[in-house]
Motif scaffolding. Structure first.
Motif, short mmCIF file in Angstrom:
data_model
loop_
_atom_site.label_atom_id
_atom_site.label_comp_id
_atom_site.label_asym_id
_atom_site.label_seq_id
_atom_site.Cartn_x
_atom_site.Cartn_y
_atom_site.Cartn_z
N GLU A 7 0.83 -1.21 0.00
CA GLU A 7 0.00 0.00 0.00
C GLU A 7 0.87 1.26 0.00
O GLU A 7 0.54 2.24 -0.67
CB GLU A 7 -0.95 0.00 1.20
N ALA A 8 1.96 1.23 0.73
CA ALA A 8 2.88 2.37 0.74
C ALA A 8 3.48 2.58 -0.65
O ALA A 8 3.60 3.71 -1.12
CB ALA A 8 3.98 2.16 1.78
N LYS A 9 3.83 1.49 -1.33
CA LYS A 9 4.36 1.59 -2.69
C LYS A 9 3.31 2.15 -3.64
O LYS A 9 3.61 3.00 -4.49
CB LYS A 9 4.82 0.22 -3.20
N ALA A 10 2.07 1.68 -3.51
CA ALA A 10 0.99 2.18 -4.37
C ALA A 10 0.79 3.67 -4.16
O ALA A 10 0.62 4.43 -5.12
CB ALA A 10 -0.30 1.41 -4.10
N MET A 15 1.53 9.25 -6.05
CA MET A 15 2.11 10.58 -5.88
C MET A 15 2.89 10.98 -7.13
O MET A 15 2.90 12.13 -7.54
CB MET A 15 3.02 10.58 -4.64
N LEU A 16 3.53 10.03 -7.78
CA LEU A 16 4.28 10.32 -9.00
C LEU A 16 3.38 10.49 -10.21
O LEU A 16 3.81 10.96 -11.25
CB LEU A 16 5.27 9.18 -9.30
N GLY A 17 2.11 10.13 -10.08
CA GLY A 17 1.20 10.04 -11.20
C GLY A 17 0.65 11.35 -11.74
O GLY A 17 -0.54 11.47 -11.98
N HIS A 18 1.51 12.32 -11.96
CA HIS A 18 1.08 13.58 -12.57
C HIS A 18 2.15 14.00 -13.57
O HIS A 18 3.35 14.00 -13.22
CB HIS A 18 0.88 14.66 -11.51
#
Length: 113
Positions: A7-10, A15-18
């Protein structure tokens, strides 16, 4: 209750998904940059860049330092640059496979005619 690692990785990848955040990280691979240079390279509104930089700063991926009236950003560690390079390699491999498949499909189409 602690958060499971998956879950922390997801959350990290969300967070990087922009696109602006990714572009900032790509630009910072070459070293620290002032906000004005980031703005010129990314061509977004200052408020939009500021918002995305704040997300990256809160996550600890980038750090900032004020030098006079200029704010300079840099990657917090080399692992982020490694991640950006790995993503580029993975995408290159994926797209190469698609190009090969497309070429095969075109050859099959020509042979069928």
């Amino acid at each position: 209750m602690p958060v499971p690692l998956y879950e922390a990785k997801a959350e990290f990848f969300r967070m990087l998904g922009h696109p602006v955040r990714i572009r900032v990280l790509e630009l910072l691979q070459d070293g620290p940059m002032p906000v004005r240079d980031l703005l010129a390279a990314i061509e977004v509104e200052p408020a939009a860049l500021s918002q995305q930089l704040a997300v990256l700063r809160r996550s600890g991926i980038v750090i900032s330092a004020r030098k006079g009236s200029t704010v300079v950003y840099e990657l917090a560690g080399g692992d982020v640059a490694d991640l950006m390079r790995a993503a580029r390699r993975i995408l290159t491999e994926m797209l190469t496979g698609r190009n090969e498949l497309l070429a095969e499909l075109r050859e099959a189409e020509v042979a069928a005619e």
